[in-house]
Structure formats: structure tokens, C-alpha cells
Write an enzyme that holds these catalytic residues in place. Structure first.
Site, PDB file in Angstrom:
ATOM      1  CE  LYS A   1      35.389  31.977  55.892  1.00  0.00           C
ATOM      2  NZ  LYS A   1      34.973  33.249  55.264  1.00  0.00           N
TER       3      LYS A   1
HETATM    4  P1  NAD Z   1      32.548  29.576  45.004  1.00  0.00           P
HETATM    5  O1  NAD Z   1      32.713  28.202  45.534  1.00  0.00           O
HETATM    6  O2  NAD Z   1      31.188  30.038  44.624  1.00  0.00           O
HETATM    7  O3  NAD Z   1      33.500  29.782  43.724  1.00  0.00           O
HETATM    8  C1  NAD Z   1      34.867  29.524  43.748  1.00  0.00           C
HETATM    9  C2  NAD Z   1      35.425  29.687  42.338  1.00  0.00           C
HETATM   10  O4  NAD Z   1      36.843  29.501  42.397  1.00  0.00           O
HETATM   11  C3  NAD Z   1      34.892  28.655  41.334  1.00  0.00           C
HETATM   12  O5  NAD Z   1      34.716  29.282  40.080  1.00  0.00           O
HETATM   13  C4  NAD Z   1      36.024  27.644  41.267  1.00  0.00           C
HETATM   14  O6  NAD Z   1      36.062  26.913  40.040  1.00  0.00           O
HETATM   15  C5  NAD Z   1      37.219  28.571  41.399  1.00  0.00           C
HETATM   16  N1  NAD Z   1      38.447  27.864  41.791  1.00  0.00           N
HETATM   17  C6  NAD Z   1      38.582  26.876  42.693  1.00  0.00           C
HETATM   18  N2  NAD Z   1      39.857  26.457  42.730  1.00  0.00           N
HETATM   19  C7  NAD Z   1      40.528  27.207  41.826  1.00  0.00           C
HETATM   20  C8  NAD Z   1      41.861  27.229  41.383  1.00  0.00           C
HETATM   21  N3  NAD Z   1      42.770  26.404  41.892  1.00  0.00           N
HETATM   22  N4  NAD Z   1      42.205  28.149  40.444  1.00  0.00           N
HETATM   23  C9  NAD Z   1      41.269  28.999  39.934  1.00  0.00           C
HETATM   24  N5  NAD Z   1      39.992  29.006  40.317  1.00  0.00           N
HETATM   25  C10 NAD Z   1      39.632  28.110  41.238  1.00  0.00           C
HETATM   26  O7  NAD Z   1      33.203  30.534  46.114  1.00  0.00           O
HETATM   27  P2  NAD Z   1      32.881  32.060  46.386  1.00  0.00           P
HETATM   28  O8  NAD Z   1      31.813  32.135  47.400  1.00  0.00           O
HETATM   29  O9  NAD Z   1      32.771  32.789  45.100  1.00  0.00           O
HETATM   30  O10 NAD Z   1      34.221  32.516  47.146  1.00  0.00           O
HETATM   31  C11 NAD Z   1      35.395  32.881  46.417  1.00  0.00           C
HETATM   32  C12 NAD Z   1      36.335  33.634  47.349  1.00  0.00           C
HETATM   33  O11 NAD Z   1      35.652  34.790  47.857  1.00  0.00           O
HETATM   34  C13 NAD Z   1      36.812  32.855  48.574  1.00  0.00           C
HETATM   35  O12 NAD Z   1      38.132  33.261  48.878  1.00  0.00           O
HETATM   36  C14 NAD Z   1      35.872  33.321  49.663  1.00  0.00           C
HETATM   37  O13 NAD Z   1      36.432  33.183  50.945  1.00  0.00           O
HETATM   38  C15 NAD Z   1      35.705  34.775  49.282  1.00  0.00           C
HETATM   39  N6  NAD Z   1      34.501  35.405  49.819  1.00  0.00           N
HETATM   40  C16 NAD Z   1      33.261  34.916  49.535  1.00  0.00           C
HETATM   41  C17 NAD Z   1      32.141  35.556  50.053  1.00  0.00           C
HETATM   42  C18 NAD Z   1      30.736  35.114  49.703  1.00  0.00           C
HETATM   43  O14 NAD Z   1      29.787  35.829  50.083  1.00  0.00           O
HETATM   44  N7  NAD Z   1      30.545  34.021  48.986  1.00  0.00           N
HETATM   45  C19 NAD Z   1      32.285  36.683  50.893  1.00  0.00           C
HETATM   46  C20 NAD Z   1      33.576  37.164  51.161  1.00  0.00           C
HETATM   47  C21 NAD Z   1      34.672  36.516  50.603  1.00  0.00           C
END
Ligand code: NAD
Length: 410
Positions: A102
């Protein structure tokens, strides 16, 4: 417990279930490499911006290191270590030939212009170029990074080492990305929920879901749930949330969020806070934003019957225990959100072979991996009489241990 201690706590449970000796505890817990870099760039006004970046490579017994890249002010070494370790077990559970890594930069990307973000990304690539590569370590998007950032990443690496699309995944389809990658994590979450409900004779149709986070994962999950007949009753983002007990009109909400940059003030819904969202009356609670949002302070207030861990590490160890005692089923992150890394694997395969798969082929292959992992997790649950999380960790640990044994320490 911080994020890293929580992950190690879950691992200790798996080691105990598998009756592993101390030899394996040391081998499997210790990261291979931790790189910290100082990313210094010139900002648009001529001043200097200074940010701390990390790449942690946890284990590569089963294949090259693999894991996302996060831009967030709260990124620190413990978080990145924890997320790198989770990737090791996730790639093993979903059975793709990768290890775990990561990366992250401690930065608020909303405070940077697009040109500054590009400079930050390119500088970071230069600084970690010595430890990554298409057969060594392959980054991908995570919080606040997207296909645009991955394009800069690919371009910067290729300028130094020649055309190398397989150095990073999550690129746009127009630039050697895979069809279906954008939706993959949300789609994987949907499939995980479908399998768990299906095993209990239930279906997605009519299931009431609340989702925290409306970024890549949360918005795709909402869209796919809506299309499957589930009712998404609440969603939120960093600025707040919205609720409608009859189900939110997700297509209209997606346009609203696109235009306004947030879900807040969506018409025909009432406002609610992020704290309230976690406690509303629903069947499934899907945290899809930050880690450790479910903790000892709010776990007893959760009213959902299932917690679908779309985010990485959303549940503290104490909350996990409370959920187990209360009979709330946690669908663990290392399986639930593995759709992203699975389609990243398909993207890497396409890049190495210079081939393009159809979206239908991508989605069908993703479904096969998610369903096979569920079968293996259920078998492990039956063998050990344990929770789904404990079984997923035990399955991942067993597979990594087998690879470690076969390769030997040299
Ligand atoms: P992203 O940046 O696209 O979206 C994040 C979202 O979380 C946004 O809507 C943001 O406004 C919201 N957010 C941020 N701080 C917040 C808070 N304090 N309270 C509520 N909402 C809040 O990120 P993503 O890619 O959707 O990733 C989200 C989660 O999924 C993370 O934990 C990431 O590690 C995990 N994840 C992502 C992927 C991927 O392919 N993108 C894969 C596996 C896991």
C-alpha cells in the site's frame, strides 16, 4: 488499538485457529520493506509544498506486491502498514497471484490545483521508482486517487523505463485500463452481499441498505444495489448525508452529486449526519469511506443485521467483538472489497498480453472469483466454527503460509 494493531489482532486470531508456530507469526507479520519519502514540489504560487509519502510492501510470496495509493491528510505509517498487510490476505482470499502493498501521501488533495496534484504524483513516482515495476510492485487507485492519477503514474514511469502499462492498474480504458475496473469494487461488494444473503435464503430485492461514502466504491455500490432491486435508504459523504425510508432515487442522486460535489441537499430526502447514518434502522450497513468508523463508542447502537465492509478496516477489534456477541454478521473487507484488486489483476494480465477483454468477460470472471472465495470462506467457517472475518483471515493466512513454505527462506 490503532489500524495496524487491529489488523494484527485479526491475524493473531487466524494464527490461533490454524495453530501456527511462532516461526510463522514472525514470517507473516513482518513487512518486507517500508519506504518513506519526502515529496517536495513547487506550488502554483511559486512556494514549496512538502509532503510525506509511503510505500509499504508487506509480502510477495504469492506474486508481485499489489496495493492502492491513497492521498489523505490522515495517512500515516501505521495506516499504510495495516492496509499493506490487509492486501496480502485479500489477494490470497480472492486467489489472484499477487502479494500485498500500500502507498499513501499525507496531503489534502482538495487544497491542490490539478497541476500541483500532477506534479505531486510524478515526483512521488520518481521517488518510489526504485522499488516498483510490472513484475515487482503494481500500485492502483484508493481514496482520493483515480484513473487520472493512474495515467500520470503510468506516463511518468514509462518516461524512465519505456512503455510500461502493467506498472499500475486502475488506468482509464482509453489508456490501457480494463473495462469494468471503475465499477469493480462496488460490484464485488454487491456480489459478496448477494452470496451471503443467498446462503440464508434471502435476496437483494427489497433489502434496505445504508452506505457511508459516495466516492468510487460507495456510488457504484449504490447504483448496482438500486439496479438489483435493493433500497438504498441513506448515503453520506464527507459533508453529510441524506435519508429516505422508501429508498433514495439513486440515478437522480448520482447526477446531483456529480453537479454539486456532494450528496447533501438532495431533494426528496431528509438530511442526516454521518454519525446518525451508522445507527439508522436498515438491514445492511456498508461503510465505504474511512477506516475505524465502527468502534466501541457506537457498535452497540448499530441496528443493521449485516455490516458490509466496502471500506478497508472500518471496524475496530472491539466493535467486531460486539457485533459477534450481538449476532451482527460482518462481511469482511478482505473479501467484500476484493473486486477492485481482482479486476486490477485482469487489467495487468491484459497489459502483459496486449489484449482487451470485453466488459462482460471481466464481470463474469469477477463473479467467479467472488463466488469461489465465498465457498472457501464458508468451508473454513464450518471447519473452525468461527466468524466470517476469522475464516477469511485463516484462509488467506493458510494460502500465504503454503507459498512461503514452498518457496523457502533461502
Ligand atoms: P473515494 O476517494 O473515491 O471516495 C471516498 C468517499 O468517502 C467520498 O465520498 C468522501 O466524501 C467520503 N468521505 C471522506 N471522509 C469522510 C468522512 N469523514 N465521513 C464520511 N464520508 C467521508 O475513495 P474510494 O476509492 O471509494 O475508497 C473508499 C474506501 O474503499 C476506502 O476505505 C478504500 O481503501 C476502500 N477501497 C477502495 C477500492 C477502490 O478500488 N477504489 C478498493 C478496495 C477498497
Amino acid at each position: 488499538m490503532n489500524a495496524y494493531e487491529t489488523t494484527n489482532h485479526y491475524l493473531e486470531q487466524a494464527f490461533n485457529l490454524l495453530k501456527l508456530s511462532d516461526r510463522y507469526r514472525t514470517l507473516l507479520l513482518t513487512p518486507t520493506r517500508e519506504l518513506r519519502v519526502e515529496v517536495v514540489i513547487e506550488l502554483d504560487d511559486g512556494s514549496i509544498g512538502h509532503y510525506i509519502g509511503y510505500r509499504v510492501q508487506h509480502d510477495d510470496s504469492r506474486g508481485p506486491f499489489k496495493g492502492g495509493l491513497r492521498y489523505h491528510p490522515e495517512v500515516d505509517i501505521d495506516e499504510v502498514r495495516s492496509l499493506a498487510s490487509l492486501m496480502t490476505w485479500k489477494t490470497a482470499v480472492i486467489d489472484v497471484p499477487f502479494g500485498g502493498a500500500k502507498g499513501g501521501i499525507q496531503v489534502d488533495p482538495s487544497a491542490l490545483s490539478r497541476r500541483e496534484l500532477e506534479r505531486l504524483t510524478r515526483r512521488f513516482v520518481d521517488q518510489i521508482a526504485c522499488v516498483i515495476g510490472p513484475t515487482v510492485d503494481i500500485p492502483a487507485p484508493d481514496m482520493n486517487t483515480n484513473a487520472r492519477v493512474m495515467s500520470w503514474f503510468f506516463d511518468q514511469y514509462s518516461r524512465r523505463f519505456g512503455f510500461s502499462p502493467a506498472v499500475v492498474t486502475g488506468k482509464p480504458p482509453e489508456l490501457h485500463g480494463s473495462l469494468g475496473r471503475d465499477a469493480a469494487t462496488g460490484r464485488g461488494c454487491l456480489l459478496a452481499l448477494r452470496e451471503v444473503l443467498g446462503a440464508e435464503g434471502k435476496s437483494l430485492a427489497g433489502t434496505r441498505v445504508a452506505i457511508q461514502g459516495f466516492g468510487n466504491v460507495g456510488s457504484w455500490l449504490s447504483r448496482l444495489l438500486h439496479e438489483s432491486g435493493a433500497k438504498v435508504v441513506a448515503v453520506s459523504d464527507a459533508l453529510g448525508g441524506v435519508f429516505n425510508g422508501d429508498g433514495l432515487a439513486i440515478p437522480a442522486l448520482l447526477s446531483h452529486a456529480q453537479q454539486r460535489g456532494s450528496v447533501v441537499e438532495f431533494p426528496s430526502a431528509s438530511p442526516l449526519s454521518n454519525a446518525e447514518l451508522l445507527q439508522i434502522d436498515c438491514d445492511v450497513l456498508a461503510p465505504a469511506a474511512l477506516g475505524h468508523v465502527l468502534h466501541v463508542g457506537n457498535a452497540r447502537e448499530v441496528r443493521a443485521k449485516y455490516v458490509l465492509e466496502a471500506a478497508n478496516g472500518p471496524t475496530s477489534a472491539e466493535a467486531d467483538q460486539i457485533f459477534n456477541e450481538r449476532g451482527i454478521v460482518c462481511i469482511p473487507d478482505i473479501w467484500a472489497n476484493a473486486g477492485g484488486v481482482t479486476v486490477s489483476y485482469f487489467e495487468w494480465v491484459q497489459n502483459l498480453q496486449n489484449l482487451k477483454w470485453s466488459e462482460a468477460d471481466v464481470n463474469a470472471s469477477l463473479e467467479r472469483h467472488m463466488v469461489a472465495a465465498h465457498r472457501a470462506i464458508k468451508k473454513t467457517m464450518d471447519e473452525h466454527g468461527c466468524s466470517m472475518r476469522a475464516a477469511a483471515f485463516a484462509l488467506g493466512v493458510r494460502r500465504v503460509k503454503e507459498a512461503t513454505d514452498l518457496r523457502g527462506l533461502g
